[in-house]
Design a protein around this motif. Structure first.
Motif, mmCIF file in Angstrom:
data_model
loop_
_atom_site.group_PDB
_atom_site.id
_atom_site.type_symbol
_atom_site.label_atom_id
_atom_site.label_comp_id
_atom_site.label_asym_id
_atom_site.label_seq_id
_atom_site.Cartn_x
_atom_site.Cartn_y
_atom_site.Cartn_z
ATOM 1 N N LEU A 47 46.668 47.313 38.597
ATOM 2 C CA LEU A 47 45.544 48.192 38.953
ATOM 3 C C LEU A 47 44.770 47.641 40.144
ATOM 4 C CD1 LEU A 47 43.813 49.457 35.677
ATOM 5 C CD2 LEU A 47 44.919 50.823 37.459
ATOM 6 N N ALA A 48 44.721 46.329 40.269
ATOM 7 C CA ALA A 48 43.990 45.686 41.367
ATOM 8 C C ALA A 48 44.570 46.057 42.731
ATOM 9 C CB ALA A 48 43.983 44.175 41.180
ATOM 10 N N HIS A 49 45.772 46.634 42.755
ATOM 11 C CA HIS A 49 46.414 47.048 44.004
ATOM 12 C C HIS A 49 46.324 48.553 44.235
ATOM 13 C CE1 HIS A 49 47.999 43.055 44.675
ATOM 14 N NE2 HIS A 49 48.357 43.028 43.411
ATOM 15 N N CYS A 50 45.442 49.212 43.492
ATOM 16 C CA CYS A 50 45.318 50.673 43.618
ATOM 17 C C CYS A 50 44.719 51.084 44.958
ATOM 18 C CB CYS A 50 44.498 51.241 42.475
ATOM 19 S SG CYS A 50 42.768 50.726 42.493
ATOM 20 N N LYS A 51 44.026 50.164 45.601
ATOM 21 C CA LYS A 51 43.424 50.424 46.911
ATOM 22 C C LYS A 51 43.710 49.241 47.820
ATOM 23 C CE LYS A 51 39.057 51.123 46.720
ATOM 24 N NZ LYS A 51 37.658 51.512 46.685
ATOM 25 N N GLU A 52 43.759 49.544 49.106
ATOM 26 C CA GLU A 52 43.996 48.481 50.077
ATOM 27 C C GLU A 52 42.857 47.460 50.071
ATOM 28 O OE1 GLU A 52 45.746 48.028 54.562
ATOM 29 O OE2 GLU A 52 44.927 49.951 53.939
ATOM 30 N N HIS A 53 41.627 47.946 49.916
ATOM 31 C CA HIS A 53 40.443 47.074 49.901
ATOM 32 C C HIS A 53 39.537 47.488 48.752
ATOM 33 C CE1 HIS A 53 41.575 45.636 53.859
ATOM 34 N NE2 HIS A 53 41.642 46.891 54.276
ATOM 35 N N GLY A 54 38.858 46.514 48.177
ATOM 36 C CA GLY A 54 37.804 46.822 47.226
ATOM 37 C C GLY A 54 38.215 46.987 45.781
ATOM 38 N N ALA A 55 39.373 46.466 45.385
ATOM 39 C CA ALA A 55 39.763 46.564 43.977
ATOM 40 C C ALA A 55 40.373 45.267 43.452
ATOM 41 C CB ALA A 55 40.736 47.710 43.770
ATOM 42 N N HIS A 56 40.477 44.240 44.288
ATOM 43 C CA HIS A 56 41.169 43.008 43.896
ATOM 44 C C HIS A 56 40.574 42.354 42.650
ATOM 45 C CE1 HIS A 56 37.820 41.712 46.406
ATOM 46 N NE2 HIS A 56 37.857 40.583 45.731
ATOM 47 N N PHE A 57 39.266 42.498 42.438
ATOM 48 C CA PHE A 57 38.571 41.871 41.311
ATOM 49 C C PHE A 57 38.971 42.461 39.961
ATOM 50 C CE2 PHE A 57 36.012 45.153 43.260
ATOM 51 C CZ PHE A 57 35.731 45.979 42.182
ATOM 52 N N VAL A 58 39.603 43.632 39.961
ATOM 53 C CA VAL A 58 40.046 44.252 38.702
ATOM 54 C C VAL A 58 40.999 43.313 37.965
ATOM 55 C CG1 VAL A 58 41.338 46.194 37.699
ATOM 56 C CG2 VAL A 58 39.676 46.610 39.530
ATOM 57 N N ALA A 59 41.782 42.548 38.698
ATOM 58 C CA ALA A 59 42.746 41.630 38.087
ATOM 59 C C ALA A 59 42.069 40.595 37.193
ATOM 60 C CB ALA A 59 43.565 40.931 39.174
ATOM 61 N N ASP A 60 40.835 40.234 37.496
ATOM 62 C CA ASP A 60 40.126 39.204 36.740
ATOM 63 C C ASP A 60 39.192 39.764 35.680
ATOM 64 O OD1 ASP A 60 41.323 37.171 38.260
ATOM 65 O OD2 ASP A 60 39.817 37.423 39.836
#
Length: 165
Positions: A47-60
Motif C-alpha cells: 500500500l505504501a507504493h500506491c502513490k509516487e510521493h506521500g504514502a511511504h509511511f503507510v509501511a510503518d
C-alpha cells in the motif's frame, strides 16, 4: 503523524476507530462508505507504493484504513467518505494515536497507474466502489509541537458576508 513505532494497536482501540467511522454522518443517511482494515505487514508495504510521493509511511503504520464509497448510493460520496476519514483521525488522536491521511482519489502511483486502481487491484475492491483515502494509524513515533495560535489566519474568517467584520 508520519512516523510510527512498531507497537501494535490494542483491539479495543481498533474497535473504537471503526465505531467512529460507522457513526460518521452521511447525506440522507445513505452510509455509502465502507472501510477496509489492513494490518498485514506485507500488504501495508505494498500500500505504501500506491502513490509516487506521500504514502511511504503507510509501511510503518500498525493499521491502514482504506476508505471507499459507492457513488451510485450517493452523489456526495466524496464528502461523506471525507467526513468519515477525518472522524477516524480525530478518534485516533483522542486515543493518543497518530494518523495521517493519504489522498488516493485523483492521484497516481509511480508507474502512472491511477492510485485508486492500484489499491483496488491490491485489495480486490469491487468496481462500483471508489477509493477516496487511506488513513494510516499507529503509535506516535515522534513528538510534534502544538499549533502556534499566533499564526492563525483570522483574516480568513468573515462575519455575515464575505469581507464583513
Amino acid at each position: 503523524m508520519r512516523k510510527f513505532t512498531p507497537e501494535e494497536l490494542q483491539q479495543e482501540d481498533v474497535v473504537s476507530l471503526f465505531k467512529a467511522a460507522l457513526m460518521s454522518p452521511s447525506s440522507k443517511r445513505t452510509n455509502c462508505w465502507q472501510f477496509i482494515a489492513v494490518d498485514d505487514k506485507d500488504t501495508l508495504q505494498k500500500l505504501a507504493h500506491c502513490k509516487e510521493h506521500g504514502a511511504h509511511f503507510v509501511a510503518d503504520a500498525a493499521l491502514a484504513i482504506v476508505v471507499v464509497a459507492d457513488p451510485l448510493a450517493s452523489d456526495v460520496w466524496i464528502e461523506d467518505a471525507s467526513v468519515a476519514s477525518i472522524l477516524i483521525q480525530l478518534q485516533a488522536e483522542d486515543l493518543g494515536l497518530g494518523s495521517c491521511w493519504v489522498q488516493i482519489r485523483e492521484r497516481f502511483a509511480a508507474e502512472g497507474v491511477p492510485a485508486d486502481e492500484y489499491v483496488r487491484d491490491l485489495l480486490d475492491i469491487p468496481l462500483q466502489l471508489q477509493v477516496l483515502s487511506i488513513v494510516a494509524i499507529g503509535h506516535k513515533g515522534m513528538e510534534r509541537k502544538p499549533f502556534n495560535e499566533e499564526h492563525l489566519q483570522w483574516e480568513k474568517i468573515h462575519i455575515n458576508k464575505y469581507g464583513g467584520e
